[in-house]
Design a protein around this motif. Structure first.
Motif, PDB file in Angstrom:
ATOM      1  N   THR A 619       0.916  -1.174  -0.033  1.00 49.58           N
ATOM      2  CA  THR A 619      -0.045  -0.105  -0.045  1.00 49.58           C
ATOM      3  C   THR A 619       0.927   1.314  -0.013  1.00 49.58           C
ATOM      4  O   THR A 619       1.727   1.270   0.971  1.00 49.58           O
ATOM      5  CB  THR A 619      -0.723   0.054   1.170  1.00 49.58           C
ATOM      6  N   THR A 621       0.584   5.268   0.403  1.00 52.92           N
ATOM      7  CA  THR A 621      -0.390   6.407   0.875  1.00 52.92           C
ATOM      8  C   THR A 621       0.259   7.670   0.368  1.00 52.92           C
ATOM      9  O   THR A 621       1.445   8.253   0.658  1.00 52.92           O
ATOM     10  CB  THR A 621      -0.397   6.179   2.482  1.00 52.92           C
ATOM     11  N   ALA A 625      -4.299  13.710   1.043  1.00 51.47           N
ATOM     12  CA  ALA A 625      -5.152  12.728   0.587  1.00 51.47           C
ATOM     13  C   ALA A 625      -5.982  13.262  -0.688  1.00 51.47           C
ATOM     14  O   ALA A 625      -6.346  12.261  -1.325  1.00 51.47           O
ATOM     15  CB  ALA A 625      -6.071  12.450   1.403  1.00 51.47           C
ATOM     16  N   VAL A 644      -4.707   6.490  -7.861  1.00 51.31           N
ATOM     17  CA  VAL A 644      -4.825   7.093  -6.245  1.00 51.31           C
ATOM     18  C   VAL A 644      -6.135   7.267  -6.004  1.00 51.31           C
ATOM     19  O   VAL A 644      -6.654   8.149  -6.753  1.00 51.31           O
ATOM     20  CB  VAL A 644      -3.855   8.030  -5.947  1.00 51.31           C
ATOM     21  N   VAL A 648      -4.900   6.843  -1.494  1.00 49.92           N
ATOM     22  CA  VAL A 648      -4.035   5.309  -1.229  1.00 49.92           C
ATOM     23  C   VAL A 648      -4.092   4.856  -2.586  1.00 49.92           C
ATOM     24  O   VAL A 648      -5.169   4.635  -3.397  1.00 49.92           O
ATOM     25  CB  VAL A 648      -4.835   4.503  -0.496  1.00 49.92           C
ATOM     26  N   VAL A 650      -3.183   0.784  -4.008  1.00 54.55           N
ATOM     27  CA  VAL A 650      -2.739  -0.765  -3.489  1.00 54.55           C
ATOM     28  C   VAL A 650      -2.383  -1.487  -4.708  1.00 54.55           C
ATOM     29  O   VAL A 650      -3.224  -1.500  -5.787  1.00 54.55           O
ATOM     30  CB  VAL A 650      -3.852  -1.186  -2.529  1.00 54.55           C
ATOM     31  N   LEU A 711      -0.251   5.950  11.328  1.00 51.90           N
ATOM     32  CA  LEU A 711      -0.701   5.220  10.332  1.00 51.90           C
ATOM     33  C   LEU A 711      -0.646   3.746  10.898  1.00 51.90           C
ATOM     34  O   LEU A 711       0.336   3.260  11.520  1.00 51.90           O
ATOM     35  CB  LEU A 711       0.190   5.200   9.073  1.00 51.90           C
TER      36      LEU A 711
END
Length: 728
Positions: A619, A621, A625, A644, A648, A650, A711
């Protein structure tokens, strides 16, 4: 054997050599001891030629190579001919053939006994080592051959037998020349007599010792009468009738340094004066009764015509009446019509008798000269530029010349001056301004006409002043003129004045303020402009980064907002544009703002368990955001590009072997103007020996990692189980 001059060997001279040389040496030594030259005997002579012993000697003056004058030079050519028979024939034994032997006489020295006063200059031909050779007097001679090892007369006389090159065979000769300087002070007519001299020694037959032979007055020359040069000097200025004039004549020699002696005869205008020459100069005085150029001839007559030649010179005396000079002076050169002027003439020389005639316009007066001066008065009624002339008329025109002078006088009305001014000093368009003219003298009556911007205003003058009111229609430097016109043009002259009105709009000042000087790309910027004076009406034009907004000015303030998208160092400009440009000026101000891109941060995390040959979630980050874009994972040489979502991204990757695996994640923003890209690297180590999984450092890239402290990466307990499955 002794070499003969021809280079052959002469047998008879073999017996001559020993006893002849001895005899010559003994004789020469005796001569040196008692101070005489042996063998001086009687000589015969004739004009230019003399027999000296065995030699017939000829001396001539070479005129082509001579300059026979005082300070010049003379060249004597000398030739010595051996008068012996060329050979002697003998028969020592009657029954044998006769013997022929050449006859020789040695010519040891020969030259010229020069006249007294001449000095040696040069020589040449077969005459070597020139000099006096201890002969005394003014003798200059030399050897007849170029002999070496001879130092003086003693060497010459002692070594006769060895001086073969000087032997001259019968009927042969030697020739040379000697040049002498003639003294610069030699007199013309002088006779110079020269002699010849030689030293000989008979070699064969009948050898004899050296003997000196001389002949006086063998050749002569005389200097001719020397040319003279006469020059006449007359006064550099003109002569006057009846006044003595000094005349000077000089005479000099054309050659040499002597000064001619004699008399000078001056002849001019029927007159003749003869005076002696003293040191080359003669002076006399003459008086002329008439004017004009008078030629003067001066003749030099020498006292001794044998020494000097006559000569003459000329000059001219300019005889004129004595010049006068008249100088005119006026008591004033600028007068008012109807005034009186006084004119005075001064005549030089002051004893010149006569009258002065004054004229101006159609007026004339003749006034006698008294003590060199005369005066007259005139009344000038007409305004003009007049000329006054004063002319001197001599009583005796032969004695004095006429002369004159002039002066100008300006006759005019009384001058006036007009000065103009505008108030206020800075005028505004559409507002009243006062035009004012000041006239001097203050009692000058009349009117003033103002002219400005194509309009005229005529105003009476009161107490020297006239005023008018005018509203200017445009800004700038505007000329304003005022023309004064007198009521009585004979009494006063008109005049004019001019000035420049400074017509300006009112200045404004704009000050710009920004709510921030640093913003992030995409943010909004507020700009406020304040204009002074506050009652100025108009708009403010805001410009930044290609964007323009025009905002009306309210109570001196205008505000605009802008969204700045592109990172840059931008300049915001606010310009006030007045509603009435004639009332207010434009003004502006500017400020700078820095527009930057927002920094992003990137972190990598791994799921709860890593099992070989099974997918493992990784992942990435992104902060903030809200940054949109993609993350590119590079794992074990494989790339995965993942969008994204809510900060995030993945990706799943299957590890098939134990070992170290480098992992790189790169965030690429969708809007590169809004966000910076970021990158992070880490290493995943799967170690079967320890039964554990080393995730390395969970790196955070792109900026500060403070935000990542909370986190939750999940539980890693499953890793232990995975490690238990590793082979032993």
């Amino acid at each position: 054997m002794i070499p003969t001059p021809t280079g052959t060997l002469n047998t008879p001279r073999q017996t001559f050599a020993w006893w002849t040389r001895a005899t010559l040496i003994v004789t020469a030594v005796l001569a040196l001891m008692i101070g005489v030259v042996p063998g001086i005997g009687p000589n015969t002579a004739e004009a230019g030629t003399a027999t000296l012993g065995n030699f017939r000697t000829t001396v001539t003056v070479n005129h082509a190579q001579s300059d026979l004058r005082p300070g010049g030079y003379v060249r004597y050519d000398i030739t010595a001919l051996n008068t012996q028979a060329r050979d002697t024939v003998t028969r020592p034994v009657s029954w044998l053939p006769p013997v022929t032997t050449p006859n020789y006489t040695a010519l040891l020295l020969y030259g010229i006994d020069a006249p007294n006063g001449l000095t040696y200059r040069s020589s040449g031909g077969a005459l070597y080592s020139p000099g006096n050779w201890e002969q005394g007097g003014n003798f200059v001679g030399g050897l007849s051959a170029n002999l070496s090892g001879i130092n003086g007369i003693g060497d010459l006389l002692r070594n006769v037998g060895d001086l073969g090159p000087s032997f001259v065979r019968g009927q042969d000769s030697r020739a040379g020349w000697v040049s002498f300087n003639i003294p610069a002070n030699a007199q013309g007519g002088t006779v110079y007599r020269a002699g010849a001299r030689l030293i000989e020694s008979r070699i064969f037959p009948s050898p004899s010792g050296p003997a000196t032979r001389t002949s006086a007055n063998i050749e002569s020359f005389s200097l001719g009468a020397v040319n003279s040069q006469t020059q006449v000097s007359v006064p550099p200025t003109v002569a006057r009738v009846g006044q003595p004039v000094d005349l000077t004549a000089t005479v000099s020699a054309a050659a040499g340094s002597n000064t001619p002696a004699g008399t000078m005869t001056f002849a001019a205008d029927g007159q003749s004066e003869t005076v002696p020459v003293i040191n080359g100069v003669a002076n006399t005085t003459m008086t002329f009764e008439t004017t004009g150029p008078k030629p003067v001839t001066v003749t030099f007559t020498p006292t001794n015509t044998t020494q000097w030649q006559a000569s003459s010179g000329t000059g001219t005396v300019q005889v004129e009446a004595e010049a006068t000079e008249t100088n005119l002076e006026l008591d004033a050169v600028d007068v008012i019509s109807g005034d009186t002027i006084s004119a005075t003439a001064t005549v030089t020389p002051t004893d010149a008798a006569g009258e002065v005639q004054f004229t101006v316009g159609d007026q004339s007066q003749t006034v006698p000269v008294t003590g060199g001066s005369a005066s007259a008065q005139f009344t000038l009624d007409v305004p003009e530029n007049a000329t006054v002339t004063a002319t001197f008329v001599p009583e005796n025109p032969q004695r004095y010349t006429t002369s004159s002078d002039t002066e100008g006088v300006s006759v005019s009305s009384e001058q006036t001056e007009t000065a103009v001014e505008v108030t206020p000093e800075i005028a505004r368009v559409g507002e009243d301004s006062t035009l004012r003219a000041n006239v001097t003298p203050a009692d000058a009556a009349g009117t003033v006409t103002f002219t400005v911007e194509g309009e005229t205003y005529t105003v009476d003058v009161a107490d020297g002043e006239a005023t008018a009111v005018h509203q200017f229609g445009a800004t700038g430097e505007v000329p304003v003129t005022a023309q004064y016109t007198p009521t009585d043009s004979n009494r006063y002259a008109s005049s004019a004045g001019q000035t420049t009105a400074n017509v300006q709009t009112e200045a404004t000042e704009t000050n710009l303020e920004l709510d921030a000087v640093e913003v992030i790309s995409g943010d909004t910027l507020s700009a406020t402009a304040r204009v002074a004076p506050a009652d100025a009406v108009g708009d403010v034009e805001f410009v930044v980064d290609g964007q323009t907004q025009t905002i009306p000015l309210v109570a001196g303030v205008a505000t605009a907002e802008f969204t700045l998208d592109a990172p840059s160092e931008a300049t915001v400009t606010a310009t006030f544009v007045p509603a009435n440009p004639d009332r207010y000026t434009t003004s502006s101000d500017s400020e700078s703002v820095s527009v930057t891109t927002e920094t992003t941060q990137l972190a990598i995390a791994v799921g709860d368990a890593v099992v070989l040959d099974e997918p493992t979630a990784l992942t990435a980050t992104v902060a903030p955001a809200g940054a949109e874009g993609t993350v590119t994972f590079t794992i074990d040489g494989q790339d995965y590009v993942v969008d994204v979502v809510d900060g995030v991204a993945v990706v799943e990757h299957t590890f098939t072997e134990y070992g170290e695996y480098p992992v790189t994640a790169v965030f690429t923003p969708t809007d590169s103007n809004r966000y910076w890209s970021s990158e992070v690297e880490t290493t995943i180590v799967i170690d079967p020996m320890t039964g554990s999984l080393d995730l390395g450092s969970l790196a955070i890239g792109g900026g500060s990692a403070d935000w990542f402290a909370t986190l939750d990466l999940g539980s890693l307990n499953a890793l232990a189980g995975s490690a238990a499955q590793l082979p032993n």
